[in-house]
Design a protein around this motif. Structure first.
Motif, PDB file in Angstrom:
ATOM      1  N   SER A   1       0.907  -1.212   0.030  1.00 47.55           N
ATOM      2  CA  SER A   1      -0.021   0.060   0.140  1.00 47.55           C
ATOM      3  C   SER A   1       0.962   1.191  -0.037  1.00 47.55           C
ATOM      4  CB  SER A   1      -1.088   0.049   1.439  1.00 47.55           C
ATOM      5  OG  SER A   1      -1.669  -0.948   1.312  1.00 47.55           O
TER       6      SER A   1
ATOM      7  N   ALA B   1     -10.102   4.438   2.990  1.00 46.71           N
ATOM      8  CA  ALA B   1     -11.031   4.805   1.797  1.00 46.71           C
ATOM      9  C   ALA B   1     -12.550   4.410   2.630  1.00 46.71           C
ATOM     10  CB  ALA B   1     -10.901   3.788   0.832  1.00 46.71           C
TER      11      ALA B   1
ATOM     12  N   LYS C   1      -4.423   1.550  -2.398  1.00 50.60           N
ATOM     13  CA  LYS C   1      -4.586   0.306  -1.671  1.00 50.60           C
ATOM     14  C   LYS C   1      -4.566   0.826  -0.097  1.00 50.60           C
ATOM     15  CE  LYS C   1      -2.560  -2.926  -4.928  1.00 50.60           C
ATOM     16  NZ  LYS C   1      -1.614  -4.090  -5.289  1.00 50.60           N
TER      17      LYS C   1
ATOM     18  N   LEU D   1      -7.071   0.841   1.969  1.00 49.97           N
ATOM     19  CA  LEU D   1      -8.639   0.710   2.052  1.00 49.97           C
ATOM     20  C   LEU D   1      -9.387   1.003   3.432  1.00 49.97           C
ATOM     21  CD1 LEU D   1      -8.666  -2.838  -0.011  1.00 49.97           C
ATOM     22  CD2 LEU D   1      -8.683  -0.477  -0.896  1.00 49.97           C
TER      23      LEU D   1
ATOM     24  N   VAL E   1      -8.260   4.172  -2.847  1.00 49.44           N
ATOM     25  CA  VAL E   1      -8.316   2.649  -3.205  1.00 49.44           C
ATOM     26  C   VAL E   1      -7.238   2.415  -4.397  1.00 49.44           C
ATOM     27  CG1 VAL E   1      -9.814   1.082  -4.708  1.00 49.44           C
ATOM     28  CG2 VAL E   1     -10.999   2.363  -3.146  1.00 49.44           C
TER      29      VAL E   1
ATOM     30  N   ALA F   1     -14.024  -4.753  -4.806  1.00 44.47           N
ATOM     31  CA  ALA F   1     -12.676  -4.537  -4.104  1.00 44.47           C
ATOM     32  C   ALA F   1     -12.068  -6.090  -4.052  1.00 44.47           C
ATOM     33  CB  ALA F   1     -12.460  -3.782  -3.174  1.00 44.47           C
TER      34      ALA F   1
END
Length: 480
Positions: free
Chosen positions: A174, A235, A230, A232, A227, A270
């Motif tokens: 990420s 997000a 990455k 998440l 997103v 996702a």
């Protein structure tokens, strides 16, 4: 002697935080802030008592008295924070300040136990952050033009997240942060606050379909960038905060239904697109089947939580270091193992009492922009708490977010301190609005008194208050 101190201290520490937690909710029985002074004083005594008790145990367990010097520095900073907030901003809400200091205390204690080096770095970051936090309420309560910066908030948030997407460092797949002059920042933590200001400024005047649609486009841009990076967990926080703020601003529950439906579809997509989400879901569903690989973290976390019992094993009696990244993502598990399930539940309840006070301040504000801002910051805070604790307890899949004030991480602790300080500024605005309303009602009462006095002193006519008609027109008897 060491054994007796360790065993007895577990019950003392649990009792102190339990009493503190009780006082955190007893506050809400008093409507006026001035009536809560006794509660706040008792909270401070309990907090400092718990802090001292924990470091006495640390000294006994390690045999190193130098920990007391570190404790003394912490005590000075925490005491100064309580006093300075009270002196500089007498109209702020002291529960948020006390809870902030209590959670920082818990973080200092558990980080000192896990890694003294990281605890010292965290302490330095907290000191710098507190200096920043002390000036924020002043600007929030004075700068009323903040509500007009809608597009500045939108642009700043998208640019900050976009820089991370393009230039950010990749950590375990990420892109979360970038480094400037040797300092590492995680912009998504700061953009959370900017995002709340954006949504509040976009919806405080009107929350019709057009306003909601345009705001949704900007919110979607934030979420899509996260997103793609990455990130998440962040997000998900942005998405939930946006949906709930829209529901509160519009008072239309259909937006909640639409948000849940859209979020469910996005989560499914996702899961199909990102392999690391599939890994996390598998570890969530059956961590024992992958205990040697992706399920190792969560299984060790569950072992730690269940082994602590109600009062914990005691500081330095457990093995929280067996959990990878325990000081960040799984610090709640370390707390539960060594300080006990009751202690951990009290930590959760202290976070909940802070959230309730956020909502209390939001409901009592008259200006809708400030209402939405306090609400959005409260939801951001409590949802992050939920994600961290829920992931560590296998209630939800892991998201990789930190526990505010307690987990190791400079960006996280600075951002949370800023959120609490902004809310303190909103609390000052609430008190000013209450004073204005009080003076307004006083003027109305005085005016009614004067009118009643004039009516009492004037002569009474036989036909007063009767209308009569003359030459096709209606006249009312006038006073002399």
């Amino acid at each position: 002697m060491e054994l007796y101190v360790s065993e007895f201290s577990k019950y003392v520490i649990t009792l102190l935080i339990a009493l503190y937690t009780y006082e955190s909710f007893a506050v809400f029985r008093k409507k006026q802030e001035s009536d809560r002074n006794g509660i706040y004083t008792r909270q401070n005594i309990l907090m400092f008592g718990l802090h001292f008790s924990c470091f006495i145990v640390i000294c006994f367990e390690t045999g190193d008295i130098t920990y007391l010097f570190f404790y003394a520095f912490q005590q000075i900073v925490l005491y100064a924070t309580v006093i300075l907030f009270r002196m500089l901003y007498p109209k702020t809400n002291r529960l948020l300040v006390n809870n902030m200091c209590m959670l920082l205390t818990v973080g200092f204690v558990i980080l000192t136990r896990l890694s003294l080096g990281k605890a010292i770095r965290q302490f330095i970051i907290v000191m710098i952050s507190l200096v920043i936090a002390l000036v924020i309420p002043f600007f929030v309560s004075r700068f009323r033009f903040l509500k007009e910066w809608k597009w500045i908030y939108a642009a700043a948030g998208i640019v900050a997240l976009g820089i991370v997407l393009v230039l950010g460092q990749t950590t375990y797949g990420s892109k979360l942060s970038y480094t400037i002059a040797g300092l590492t920042f995680q912009p998504s933590e700061f953009v959370k606050i900017i995002f709340v200001f954006f949504v509040a400024s976009a919806l405080y005047k009107a929350a019709g379909f057009f306003e909601v649609f345009t705001t949704a486009v900007i919110a979607a841009a934030h979420v899509i960038i996260l997103v793609c990076s990455k990130d998440l967990g962040s997000a998900l926080i942005f998405f939930v905060v946006y949906v709930l703020m829209v529901v509160v601003a519009s008072r239309n529950w259909l937006y909640l239904l639409a948000g849940v439906s859209g979020g469910s579809v996005a989560a499914y997509l996702a899961y199909r697109v990102f392999p690391h989400i599939q890994v996390r879901v598998q570890a969530f569903k059956d961590p024992w089947s992958v205990i040697d690989s992706t399920g190792y973290q969560i299984t060790q976390s569950l072992f730690a939580i269940t082994s602590g019992g109600w009062f914990g094993l005691g500081l330095f009696k457990g093995t929280p270091e067996s959990i990878p990244f325990v000081e960040a993502d799984f610090i709640f598990s370390a707390i539960t193992e060594e300080l006990g399930l009751l202690f951990a539940l009290c930590v959760i309840l202290i976070c909940v009492s802070s959230f309730v006070m956020f909502m209390n301040i939001s409901m009592n504000l008259k200006d809708k922009f400030y209402q939405l801002t306090a609400f959005g910051l409260g939801v951001t805070y409590i949802f992050q708490v939920f994600l961290t604790i829920g992931g560590g307890c296998k209630f939800i899949p892991l998201t990789g977010v930190t526990l505010p004030f307690i987990s190791y991480g400079g960006s996280s602790v600075l951002t949370t301190l800023i959120m609490f300080s902004i809310t303190e500024g909103l609390s000052m605005i609430q008190e000013e609005e209450a004073e204005e309303e009080k003076h307004r009602r006083k003027r109305i009462r005085q005016k009614k008194k004067k009118q009643a006095g004039r009516k009492k002193d004037r002569p009474v006519y036989e036909y007063e208050d009767l209308d009569f008609e003359e030459d096709g027109e209606t006249f009312e008897q006038e006073e002399e």
